[in-house]
Design a protein around this motif. Structure first.
Motif: not given
Lengths: 139, 114
Positions: A94, A104-108, A110-111, A131-135
């Protein structure tokens, strides 16, 4: 000073500059942050690496860093410190979006991942938009 | 209908992730403690209806935690992630969010859907 002598001196300096940079051993754990909305690396993203203690389950901070212009952060951990266990990579996403003037939708992000064989190399990219993320486990 | 929905998909199999345990939490901004609101399990379609009520879904910071490690375990497989937590935040009331999780043993992705 004679031209010949100057040439000799120049030869000394050039051979010193030929010393290869003594890069330290590569971290067995790496990451790569990509801003897939813009198709550019996610640079200047603050991040931190933690390991979970057993049996207390408390998270211990190992490293903090910030991604470079290529979205990478070399030197996350040394081979010696990289033992089996549960780790967490936290990305201040963020903060990143705010720094480029966006919400942004996600404040942070964590993986949390499990390292059962610390002899291998692990590459953990983060592909993100607002509004998205991937790993995934890469190489 | 819950204003917050999810959908968990096992993209390695091309099928919904059924019987995955999950929980919804809200962050108490004063104490910085996560309060658990709901626990549930995905159905045969990988969904979990009834996560939260309209009245309960006030603006704030929420976390959906998916017990993905347990899920792969139940299929007799190992996985890279012991669990997945997706933390999101919103300020305007009366919003709806659909938060899918697409998952394999070595990857996952999430997005704000509809």
């Amino acid at each position: 000073m004679s031209t010949q002598r100057l040439q000799q001196l120049k030869g000394h300096f050039l051979s010193e500059h030929k010393v290869t940079s003594m890069a330290g051993p590569v971290s067995p754990l790496s990451t790569h942050v990509l801003n897939i909305a813009l198709g550019v690396p996610g640079s200047n993203v603050s991040l931190s690496l933690y390991r979970q203690d057993t049996p207390s389950e408390v998270w211990s901070l190992i490293t903090t860093g910030i991604t470079n212009a290529d979205g990478r952060c070399p030197g996350l951990i040394t081979k010696e410190m990289f033992t089996s266990g549960v780790y967490k990579l936290r990305f201040e996403t963020q903060q990143y979006w705010e720094s480029i003037g966006e919400a942004s939708f996600y404040p942070y992000v964590e993986i949390v991942f499990t390292i059962s064989d610390p002899g291998q190399k692990y590459h953990i990219p983060l592909l993100m938009s607002r509004f998205s993320y991937s790993t995934y486990r890469g190489s | 209908i819950s204003p917050l929905t999810t959908h968990v998909l096992n993209i390695a199999e091309g099928a919904p992730a059924t019987r995955m345990a999950l929980s919804l939490h809200r962050l108490d901004h004063n104490t910085k403690i996560w309060n658990m609101l709901t626990v549930g399990t995905t159905n045969t379609d990988g969904r979990c209806p009834g996560l939260i009520s309209r009245a309960g879904f006030t603006p704030g910071t929420y976390k959906l935690r998916f017990e993905t490690g347990q899920y792969w375990d139940s299929l007799g497989q190992t996985a890279f992630y012991p669990y997945v937590e997706v933390v999101f935040t919103f300020k305007e009331p009366d919003q709806r969010f659909h938060i899918p999780l697409l998952l394999s043993r070595f990857s996952y992705s999430t997005y704000r859907g509809s």
